[in-house]
Write an enzyme that holds these catalytic residues in place. Structure first.
Site, PDB file in Angstrom:
ATOM      1  CE  LYS A  13      33.647  46.800  40.625  1.00 30.18           C
ATOM      2  NZ  LYS A  13      35.378  46.835  40.688  1.00 30.18           N
ATOM      3  NE  ARG A  88      33.359  45.387  34.435  1.00 25.84           N
ATOM      4  CZ  ARG A  88      33.340  44.575  35.580  1.00 25.84           C
ATOM      5  NH1 ARG A  88      32.245  44.433  36.196  1.00 25.84           N
ATOM      6  NH2 ARG A  88      34.479  44.299  36.073  1.00 25.84           N
ATOM      7  NE  ARG A 127      39.006  39.222  44.417  1.00 26.08           N
ATOM      8  CZ  ARG A 127      38.503  39.784  43.578  1.00 26.08           C
ATOM      9  NH1 ARG A 127      37.640  40.824  44.037  1.00 26.08           N
ATOM     10  NH2 ARG A 127      39.059  40.107  42.064  1.00 26.08           N
ATOM     11  NE  ARG A 161      36.902  36.979  40.567  1.00 30.25           N
ATOM     12  CZ  ARG A 161      36.702  38.477  40.441  1.00 30.25           C
ATOM     13  NH1 ARG A 161      35.880  38.739  41.423  1.00 30.25           N
ATOM     14  NH2 ARG A 161      36.848  39.167  39.527  1.00 30.25           N
ATOM     15  NE  ARG A 172      39.465  41.517  36.809  1.00 27.47           N
ATOM     16  CZ  ARG A 172      39.761  40.922  38.127  1.00 27.47           C
ATOM     17  NH1 ARG A 172      40.843  39.967  38.114  1.00 27.47           N
ATOM     18  NH2 ARG A 172      39.197  41.101  38.903  1.00 27.47           N
TER      19      ARG A 172
HETATM   20  P1  AP5 Z   1      36.725  43.395  46.332  1.00 30.21           P
HETATM   21  O1  AP5 Z   1      35.629  44.281  47.143  1.00 30.21           O
HETATM   22  O2  AP5 Z   1      36.611  42.039  46.152  1.00 30.21           O
HETATM   23  O3  AP5 Z   1      37.078  44.457  45.061  1.00 30.21           O
HETATM   24  P2  AP5 Z   1      35.991  44.372  43.818  1.00 30.21           P
HETATM   25  O4  AP5 Z   1      35.937  45.856  43.269  1.00 30.21           O
HETATM   26  O5  AP5 Z   1      34.670  44.018  43.903  1.00 30.21           O
HETATM   27  O6  AP5 Z   1      36.724  43.650  42.658  1.00 30.21           O
HETATM   28  P3  AP5 Z   1      36.527  42.490  41.401  1.00 30.21           P
HETATM   29  O7  AP5 Z   1      37.785  42.252  41.158  1.00 30.21           O
HETATM   30  O8  AP5 Z   1      35.487  41.897  42.103  1.00 30.21           O
HETATM   31  O9  AP5 Z   1      35.808  43.744  40.334  1.00 30.21           O
HETATM   32  P4  AP5 Z   1      36.024  43.350  38.922  1.00 30.21           P
HETATM   33  O10 AP5 Z   1      35.094  44.575  38.650  1.00 30.21           O
HETATM   34  O11 AP5 Z   1      37.329  42.880  38.396  1.00 30.21           O
HETATM   35  O12 AP5 Z   1      35.248  41.893  38.828  1.00 30.21           O
HETATM   36  P5  AP5 Z   1      33.921  41.421  38.540  1.00 30.21           P
HETATM   37  O13 AP5 Z   1      33.485  40.164  39.291  1.00 30.21           O
HETATM   38  O14 AP5 Z   1      32.753  42.575  38.691  1.00 30.21           O
HETATM   39  O15 AP5 Z   1      37.950  43.851  46.929  1.00 30.21           O
HETATM   40  C1  AP5 Z   1      39.430  43.034  46.400  1.00 30.21           C
HETATM   41  C2  AP5 Z   1      40.121  42.827  47.762  1.00 30.21           C
HETATM   42  O16 AP5 Z   1      40.731  44.005  48.315  1.00 30.21           O
HETATM   43  C3  AP5 Z   1      39.583  41.876  48.894  1.00 30.21           C
HETATM   44  O17 AP5 Z   1      40.330  40.732  49.265  1.00 30.21           O
HETATM   45  C4  AP5 Z   1      38.998  42.814  49.721  1.00 30.21           C
HETATM   46  O18 AP5 Z   1      39.041  42.302  50.994  1.00 30.21           O
HETATM   47  C5  AP5 Z   1      40.213  43.929  49.715  1.00 30.21           C
HETATM   48  N1  AP5 Z   1      39.762  45.089  49.903  1.00 30.21           N
HETATM   49  C6  AP5 Z   1      38.799  45.724  49.681  1.00 30.21           C
HETATM   50  N2  AP5 Z   1      38.640  47.079  50.150  1.00 30.21           N
HETATM   51  C7  AP5 Z   1      39.608  47.285  50.889  1.00 30.21           C
HETATM   52  C8  AP5 Z   1      40.519  48.323  51.284  1.00 30.21           C
HETATM   53  N3  AP5 Z   1      39.786  49.460  51.622  1.00 30.21           N
HETATM   54  N4  AP5 Z   1      41.647  48.277  51.818  1.00 30.21           N
HETATM   55  C9  AP5 Z   1      42.371  47.170  51.882  1.00 30.21           C
HETATM   56  N5  AP5 Z   1      41.742  46.086  51.104  1.00 30.21           N
HETATM   57  C10 AP5 Z   1      40.793  46.145  50.439  1.00 30.21           C
HETATM   58  O19 AP5 Z   1      34.127  41.252  36.914  1.00 30.21           O
HETATM   59  C11 AP5 Z   1      34.784  39.819  36.658  1.00 30.21           C
HETATM   60  C12 AP5 Z   1      34.701  39.648  35.164  1.00 30.21           C
HETATM   61  O20 AP5 Z   1      33.349  39.524  34.703  1.00 30.21           O
HETATM   62  C13 AP5 Z   1      35.086  40.894  34.313  1.00 30.21           C
HETATM   63  O21 AP5 Z   1      36.445  40.845  33.939  1.00 30.21           O
HETATM   64  C14 AP5 Z   1      34.263  40.649  33.013  1.00 30.21           C
HETATM   65  O22 AP5 Z   1      34.959  39.687  32.194  1.00 30.21           O
HETATM   66  C15 AP5 Z   1      33.032  40.101  33.398  1.00 30.21           C
HETATM   67  N6  AP5 Z   1      31.803  41.091  33.679  1.00 30.21           N
HETATM   68  C16 AP5 Z   1      31.437  41.384  35.057  1.00 30.21           C
HETATM   69  N7  AP5 Z   1      30.635  42.341  34.851  1.00 30.21           N
HETATM   70  C17 AP5 Z   1      30.607  42.890  33.692  1.00 30.21           C
HETATM   71  C18 AP5 Z   1      29.625  43.796  32.814  1.00 30.21           C
HETATM   72  N8  AP5 Z   1      28.842  44.629  33.646  1.00 30.21           N
HETATM   73  N9  AP5 Z   1      29.936  43.822  31.658  1.00 30.21           N
HETATM   74  C19 AP5 Z   1      30.818  43.013  31.004  1.00 30.21           C
HETATM   75  N10 AP5 Z   1      31.651  41.948  31.516  1.00 30.21           N
HETATM   76  C20 AP5 Z   1      31.617  42.039  32.853  1.00 30.21           C
END
Ligand code: AP5
Length: 226
Positions: A13, A88, A127, A161, A172
């Site tokens: 994402k 979410r 990552r 992270r 997660r």
């Molecule tokens: P990346 O693009 O970083 O993946 P992502 O989908 O953004 O993953 P996240 O871990 O950031 O998502 P998340 O939803 O768990 O975390 P968030 O910060 O939102 O890609 C990952 C890796 O893969 C990278 O190294 C990239 O280079 C590689 N990659 C990407 N695409 C690829 C491909 N096609 N092929 C190969 N490699 C690839 O949330 C963190 C925490 O915050 C949550 O757990 C929760 O506690 C809280 N939180 C955030 N938002 C909310 C909400 N709305 N409600 C409640 N709690 C929330």
């Protein structure tokens, strides 16, 4: 234009949101980044969120919806946004509809990135991020062109992270399946959801995203999107 990027942790994402921001000039709103910034600054929301995030749970709807409502009132959010990691839960999805409707807007596209669960731990545990501009990288799939130097800002400090470990990723993922995946039918009923193969190479996924956002510019050779 308002776009939602949905998918489990590590689906890509943030990677695709950065592409959309650069290619289509939209504001990137990541609730994860906003929360990490709040944690770093020690705000009340950050203090409430820190332990929950480190364990892989979801932060309360009240905190998240309040944070997004405040952000959408800022001038740079007037032209639309890419929502990354939000909504979410069903409550967040309904709140976003109301917030956008109050501004005469509505969601234009919901892009679901579909990735095998087995690949997610590898993606997340490999990552790392530029400590200066927050650009994302991966130990194997997305290294900086010059070792140790950020492609985007030239910074040489990288971070990982605290929630990017196998145990927390499992929680997660379970949270995603239980609380976030159920909102997809809410959008599918309105014909908004496009599923993309998130297992494809990053550039291929970006091309498929472009084909959705700007069909006129899509090449006939670009990856098939369902
Ligand atoms: P990346 O693009 O970083 O993946 P992502 O989908 O953004 O993953 P996240 O871990 O950031 O998502 P998340 O939803 O768990 O975390 P968030 O910060 O939102 O890609 C990952 C890796 O893969 C990278 O190294 C990239 O280079 C590689 N990659 C990407 N695409 C690829 C491909 N096609 N092929 C190969 N490699 C690839 O949330 C963190 C925490 O915050 C949550 O757990 C929760 O506690 C809280 N939180 C955030 N938002 C909310 C909400 N709305 N409600 C409640 N709690 C929330």
């Amino acid at each position: 234009m308002d776009i939602l990027l949905l998918g489990p942790p590590g689906a890509g994402k943030g990677t695709q949101a950065a592409h959309i921001r650069e290619r289509h000039g939209l504001l990137h709103l990541s609730t994860g980044d906003m929360l990490r910034s709040a944690v770093a600054r020690g705000t009340p929301a950050g203090l409430a969120a820190r332990e929950i995030m480190n364990c892989g749970g979801l932060v309360s709807d009240d905190i998240i919806i309040g944070m997004i409502a405040e952000r959408l009132d800022q001038p740079d959010a007037r032209g639309g946004a890419i929502f990354d990691g939000f909504p979410r839960t069903p409550l967040q999805a309904e709140a976003l509809d109301q917030l956008l409707a109050a501004k005469g807007r509505g969601i234009n596209h919901v892009i679901e990135l579909v990735v095998d669960a087995a690949a997610l731990v590898d993606r997340v545990s490999g990552r790392f991020t530029c400590g200066t501009c927050n650009a994302g990288y991966h130990d194997r799939h997305q290294r900086p062109a010059e070792e140790g130097i950020c492609d985007h800002c030239g910074g040489d400090r990288f971070t990982r992270r605290p929630d990017d470990n196998a145990a927390t990723v499992a929680t997660r993922l379970a949270e995603y399946e239980a609380k976030t995946a159920p909102i997809l039918p809410y959008y599918a009923a309105r014909g908004l959801v496009r599923k993309l193969d998130g297992m494809a190479a990053i550039e291929s996924v970006s091309q498929a995203v472009d084909a959705i956002l700007d069909p006129a510019s899509a090449s006939i050779c670009e990856p098939v999107v369902s």
